[in-house]
Structure formats: C-alpha cells, structure tokens
Design a protein around this motif. Sequence first.
Motif, PDB file in Angstrom:
ATOM      1  N   PHE A  46     -16.175   5.318  -3.855  1.00 44.28           N
ATOM      2  CA  PHE A  46     -14.795   5.170  -3.415  1.00 44.28           C
ATOM      3  C   PHE A  46     -13.851   5.390  -4.580  1.00 44.28           C
ATOM      4  N   LYS A  47     -12.667   5.874  -4.267  1.00 41.03           N
ATOM      5  CA  LYS A  47     -11.637   6.134  -5.271  1.00 41.03           C
ATOM      6  C   LYS A  47     -10.733   4.930  -5.408  1.00 41.03           C
ATOM      7  N   ALA A  59      -3.727   0.538  -1.532  1.00 44.86           N
ATOM      8  CA  ALA A  59      -4.170   1.656  -2.367  1.00 44.86           C
ATOM      9  C   ALA A  59      -5.579   2.080  -1.984  1.00 44.86           C
ATOM     10  N   PHE A  60      -6.465   1.116  -1.739  1.00 46.99           N
ATOM     11  CA  PHE A  60      -7.830   1.447  -1.337  1.00 46.99           C
ATOM     12  C   PHE A  60      -7.821   2.197  -0.001  1.00 46.99           C
ATOM     13  N   VAL A  61      -7.073   1.686   0.954  1.00 48.30           N
ATOM     14  CA  VAL A  61      -6.991   2.321   2.274  1.00 48.30           C
ATOM     15  C   VAL A  61      -6.435   3.737   2.154  1.00 48.30           C
ATOM     16  N   LYS A  62      -5.352   3.905   1.409  1.00 44.34           N
ATOM     17  CA  LYS A  62      -4.723   5.231   1.297  1.00 44.34           C
ATOM     18  C   LYS A  62      -5.681   6.265   0.723  1.00 44.34           C
ATOM     19  N   HIS A  63      -6.444   5.891  -0.271  1.00 48.77           N
ATOM     20  CA  HIS A  63      -7.283   6.861  -0.972  1.00 48.77           C
ATOM     21  C   HIS A  63      -8.691   6.998  -0.428  1.00 48.77           C
ATOM     22  N   GLY A 117      -9.894  10.227   3.208  1.00 44.38           N
ATOM     23  CA  GLY A 117      -8.975   9.589   2.277  1.00 44.38           C
ATOM     24  C   GLY A 117      -7.806  10.491   1.951  1.00 44.38           C
ATOM     25  N   GLY A 118      -6.640   9.896   1.792  1.00 46.92           N
ATOM     26  CA  GLY A 118      -5.443  10.653   1.470  1.00 46.92           C
ATOM     27  C   GLY A 118      -4.697  11.173   2.683  1.00 46.92           C
TER      28      GLY A 118
END
Length: 122
Positions: free
Chosen positions: A3-4, A71-75, A82-83
């Motif tokens: 994960f990013k 931030a975790f959800v967005k990326h 993701g993104g």
Amino acid sequence: MKFKRGEKIDTPQKPDPTHGQAIYTAQCASCHGGEGQGTKNPQGGYVFPPVWGKDSFNVGAGMARLYTAAAFVKHNMPLGQGGTLSAQDAVDVAADFTQKPRPDYAAWVKDWPKGDRPKDAR
C-alpha cells in the motif's frame, strides 16, 4: 500487496460524513461489508479487514485519525484503483467510518502528555 502512504491530506475541506456514507456504500461495502464488518477468510483472519465494529482497529490506531485514514483511502482505495477518489471524497468517507464504533484503547490518553493532540484524533 504493497500500500502507498501518499501525501498527507490536511485540508480546509469540511468533512461530510453523509456524503462519505454514500461513497462507502457505493465503493467500499462490497469488500469491507455493509456494516464495516470486513470479509472473513475461510482459512482464518480477514481478506478485507473490518473498518468499524469490535474486530476493527482501535481508537488509538493511526487509521482512527481522520486525515491519516483519508490519505490511505485516497491513495489505495478502492483496491486496485487508488487515486480515483478526490481528496474531498476521501475525507468524506474517512469522516464516516472513523467515527463509527470500534474497540477502545485506554492508553491513548498518554499519547499526548503535553496536550498537543492532533486536531483529527478522536
């Protein structure tokens, strides 16, 4: 799967948990469950972890913080996409699930002994 972390989200956007619930229902519930209960692995544990409820992360976890979760959800979410959510959508969905019931962590009161509690901590 790795994960990013992505860039931080700490914006002046006003979180809208009602909009976040709609996003959760449309894009998250198929994996994490309609009640945030996660999807169990028949061999044990979870394929997709609970995001609220008794088996989810506790109130002292980083994911219990609004902007960390956003931030975790967005990326990283939806998985493999993701993104694709805007920063506002990620903040909204995080505003929904971070405020749901979850296990307590009594020692969290010692996390900020000088009173410098982050604005997004529960």
